[in-house]
Write a protein that holds these residues in place. Structure first.
Motif, PDB file in Angstrom:
ATOM      1  N   LYS B  28      -5.012 -41.326 -47.830  1.00  0.00           N
ATOM      2  CA  LYS B  28      -6.363 -41.456 -47.282  1.00  0.00           C
ATOM      3  C   LYS B  28      -6.909 -40.093 -46.847  1.00  0.00           C
ATOM      4  CE  LYS B  28      -9.000 -44.085 -43.956  1.00  0.00           C
ATOM      5  NZ  LYS B  28      -8.945 -45.063 -42.875  1.00  0.00           N
ATOM      6  N   THR B  34      -8.972 -45.682 -48.311  1.00  0.00           N
ATOM      7  CA  THR B  34      -7.841 -46.490 -47.852  1.00  0.00           C
ATOM      8  C   THR B  34      -7.288 -47.219 -49.057  1.00  0.00           C
ATOM      9  OG1 THR B  34      -8.955 -46.852 -45.746  1.00  0.00           O
ATOM     10  CG2 THR B  34      -7.130 -48.345 -46.252  1.00  0.00           C
ATOM     11  N   ALA B  36      -6.023 -49.802 -51.611  1.00  0.00           N
ATOM     12  CA  ALA B  36      -6.169 -51.263 -51.623  1.00  0.00           C
ATOM     13  C   ALA B  36      -5.355 -51.855 -52.773  1.00  0.00           C
ATOM     14  CB  ALA B  36      -7.644 -51.624 -51.779  1.00  0.00           C
ATOM     15  N   LYS B  54       1.117 -57.813 -43.432  1.00  0.00           N
ATOM     16  CA  LYS B  54      -0.346 -57.621 -43.512  1.00  0.00           C
ATOM     17  C   LYS B  54      -0.877 -57.032 -42.211  1.00  0.00           C
ATOM     18  CE  LYS B  54      -2.575 -60.100 -47.064  1.00  0.00           C
ATOM     19  NZ  LYS B  54      -3.453 -60.980 -47.687  1.00  0.00           N
ATOM     20  N   GLN B  58      -2.433 -53.118 -41.431  1.00  0.00           N
ATOM     21  CA  GLN B  58      -3.890 -53.129 -41.262  1.00  0.00           C
ATOM     22  C   GLN B  58      -4.421 -51.751 -40.853  1.00  0.00           C
ATOM     23  OE1 GLN B  58      -5.246 -56.259 -38.608  1.00  0.00           O
ATOM     24  NE2 GLN B  58      -5.732 -57.516 -40.382  1.00  0.00           N
ATOM     25  N   GLY B  59      -5.468 -51.324 -41.512  1.00  0.00           N
ATOM     26  CA  GLY B  59      -6.035 -50.007 -41.210  1.00  0.00           C
ATOM     27  C   GLY B  59      -5.404 -48.904 -42.049  1.00  0.00           C
ATOM     28  N   HIS B  60      -4.242 -49.177 -42.637  1.00  0.00           N
ATOM     29  CA  HIS B  60      -3.560 -48.161 -43.455  1.00  0.00           C
ATOM     30  C   HIS B  60      -3.598 -48.534 -44.945  1.00  0.00           C
ATOM     31  CE1 HIS B  60      -1.982 -46.578 -39.684  1.00  0.00           C
ATOM     32  NE2 HIS B  60      -1.697 -47.823 -39.363  1.00  0.00           N
ATOM     33  N   ARG B  62      -5.067 -51.709 -47.500  1.00  0.00           N
ATOM     34  CA  ARG B  62      -5.829 -52.951 -47.596  1.00  0.00           C
ATOM     35  C   ARG B  62      -5.109 -53.880 -48.558  1.00  0.00           C
ATOM     36  NH1 ARG B  62     -10.708 -54.468 -49.355  1.00  0.00           N
ATOM     37  NH2 ARG B  62     -10.890 -52.786 -50.872  1.00  0.00           N
ATOM     38  N   VAL B  64      -5.391 -57.199 -50.420  1.00  0.00           N
ATOM     39  CA  VAL B  64      -6.440 -58.151 -50.793  1.00  0.00           C
ATOM     40  C   VAL B  64      -5.788 -59.329 -51.520  1.00  0.00           C
ATOM     41  CG1 VAL B  64      -8.624 -58.374 -52.047  1.00  0.00           C
ATOM     42  CG2 VAL B  64      -7.875 -56.119 -51.248  1.00  0.00           C
ATOM     43  N   ILE B 193      -9.824 -52.025 -56.433  1.00  0.00           N
ATOM     44  CA  ILE B 193      -8.461 -51.913 -55.912  1.00  0.00           C
ATOM     45  C   ILE B 193      -7.776 -50.733 -56.590  1.00  0.00           C
ATOM     46  CG2 ILE B 193      -8.077 -54.341 -55.249  1.00  0.00           C
ATOM     47  CD1 ILE B 193      -6.678 -54.638 -58.014  1.00  0.00           C
ATOM     48  N   SER B 330     -12.952 -62.094 -47.145  1.00  0.00           N
ATOM     49  CA  SER B 330     -11.728 -62.434 -46.419  1.00  0.00           C
ATOM     50  C   SER B 330     -12.036 -63.672 -45.583  1.00  0.00           C
ATOM     51  CB  SER B 330     -11.283 -61.272 -45.549  1.00  0.00           C
ATOM     52  OG  SER B 330     -12.198 -61.121 -44.495  1.00  0.00           O
ATOM     53  N   HIS B 361      -4.152 -67.033 -43.211  1.00  0.00           N
ATOM     54  CA  HIS B 361      -4.890 -66.293 -42.183  1.00  0.00           C
ATOM     55  C   HIS B 361      -4.955 -67.109 -40.886  1.00  0.00           C
ATOM     56  CE1 HIS B 361      -7.459 -62.719 -41.768  1.00  0.00           C
ATOM     57  NE2 HIS B 361      -7.987 -63.406 -40.773  1.00  0.00           N
TER      58      HIS B 361
END
Ligand code: SF4
Lengths: 74, 369
Positions: B28, B34, B36, B54, B58-60, B62, B64, B193, B330, B361
């Motif tokens: 990044k 980021t 994906a 997951k 998160q934040g590092h 993605r 999907v 992606i 999402s 989720h």
């Protein structure tokens, strides 16, 4: 539905095998893994053995993960 | 239960997660993007949420969810037709457990059963053939939903019925193929992606060679992964290495189970009893040659040919399962999520299935959970 479960083959018949899945014995089809031997593990999906687990590769992965985890990132 | 025979040091997963984060953050820093990755297997969707991967990433990275849950990708009209099949007298409808609570436009198979229809959950489609033999005065229909892992087993059931000449057995097959939908995602849907976490179980049948086109046509990398935390983390790590080096490749990270050429016995029976057909996918419409249906030669076992089932166009709802399986939305982006739509009162299949992204989720990643 898609979750495959590893099962140990205890007894082999012509088209089916008796397997042990976490202590539970059950019969599964071996149409797709006819070469399986007693003592080997298979991945079972919807009542059929789909793949014989290659124990050499399974052990190799263990080593590899250890190496990755220890690896420095340049 | 691991597909391994020696215990994995729990520290390894933790350390791997740290390395994944380091590598992702470097990527990044260098590119401003980021990374994906899309998982194309419902079991991965569930396993990534359940194991906390997951959440940790998160934040590092993605992660999907893609079109991997077989019930979720099934077009609503097909769902309605499969429920309609169960509505007549003298029929026994058999299916996998995941189908029971999937909402049809009017009702679910479960509510049909509660009203006295004979709907049964079976572990294997071959059990449905046995049920047909035991009930010669009834029509027994198996609702066959699934990807390439499941189709060979569906074929085995038809083979058995043909061999034993079980005339009151038939199958309503709504099956899906992974290659055409990956192509559709990359060309028509243009998903953004950097790589695919490829499905471990489908690959058992297909083999690693089946994904070569991702490199040849799209320069899109993919890593075939198992379902244990270390298997998934090391697969993500490999994807990050690949994109960092900018050398797209397909890597088999599940060699203990997936062979280069796949399971040829399974492929053979699959194409002996099934043939390619156009299939409608939820949220994507018809994708040419993206499914398999019972071969014409065996159409006496094809429930779609045997019974005249007519259903109208399904009514539109606010459910965004169609966007969910294309990786466009999402679960939190659906206004019904966790409010009108919960596992107890599901509105779409993504909330019902044990492999659905909304169910995953809701169970493990809800913000107010
Ligand atoms: S939360 Fe419910 S209504 Fe919304 S997309 Fe998921 S399944 Fe459909």
């Amino acid at each position: 539905m898609c979750v495959g479960v590893p099962a140990k083959v205890i007894e082999k018949k012509e088209y089916t095998a008796l397997v042990d899945v976490m202590g539970t014995k059950m019969e599964v089809g071996i149409l797709f893994v006819p070469e399986v031997e007693v003592g080997e593990y298979v991945i079972v999906h919807a009542g059929q053995g789909m793949s014989i687990i290659d124990q050499v590769f399974a052990r190799e992965s263990l080593n590899e993960w250890g190496k990755m985890a220890r690896a420095g990132i340049i | 239960m691991p597909a391994l025979f020696e215990p994995v040091d729990p520290g390894v997963a933790k350390e791997l997660a740290r390395k994944v984060i380091q590598l992702a953050d470097r990527y990044k820093e260098r590119t401003g993007i980021t990374p994906a990755f899309m998982e194309v297997c419902g079991s991965h969707t569930m396993a990534l949420a359940r194991t906390g991967i997951k959440q940790i990433l998160q934040g590092h990275v993605r992660l999907v969810s893609g079109p991997g849950c077989p019930v979720c990708v099934t077009d609503q009209k097909q769902i309605d037709a499969m429920i309609e099949v169960a509505e007549s007298e003298n029929r026994i409808v058999c299916t996998f457990g995941d189908m029971m609570r999937v909402p049809g436009s009017k009702r679910s198979l479960l509510s049909a059963k509660t009203d006295g229809r004979d709907v049964r959950i079976v572990y294997s489609p071959l059990d449905a053939v046995r049920i047909a033999e035991e009930n010669p005065d009834k029509e027994v229909i198996f609702l066959g939903v699934g990807f390439e892992t499941t189709v060979p087993v569906l074929a085995a059931a038809i083979q058995l019925a043909a061999k034993k000449n079980v005339g009151n057995f038939s199958m309503w097959a709504t099956t899906k193929l992974v290659q055409p939908v990956l192509r559709e995602l990359l060309t028509v849907k243009k998903v953004k992606i950097n790589g695919f976490l490829l499905p471990g179980h489908v690959s058992i049948v297909l083999g690693e060679k089946a994904y070569r086109f991702l490199i040849d046509e799209f320069r899109m990398p993919g890593v075939i992964s198992g379902f244990e935390p270390v298997e998934m983390l090391s697969a993500i790590y490999k994807l990050l290495e690949i994109i960092t080096d900018n050398r797209p490749a397909i890597v088999n990270n599940y060699k203990s189970v997936v062979r280069p050429e796949g399971n040829q016995a399974a492929q053979k029976i699959m194409y002996e009893f099934f043939e390619p057909c156009d299939e409608a996918w939820r949220g994507m419409g018809v994708i040419p040659q993206s499914g398999l249906d019972v071969r014409g030669k065996y159409s006496r076992f094809n429930a779609k040919k045997k019974f005249n089932v007519e259903v109208g166009e399904p009514k539109k709802t606010l459910c965004r399962c169609g966007d969910m399986i294309c990786g466009i939305a999402s679960p939190e982006e659906c206004i019904l999520f966790g409010k009108a739509c919960t596992p107890l009162h599901p509105i779409g299949p993504c909330m019902v299935s044990t492999e659905g992204s909304c169910a995953a989720h809701y169970a493990y990643m809800r913000k107010d959970g």
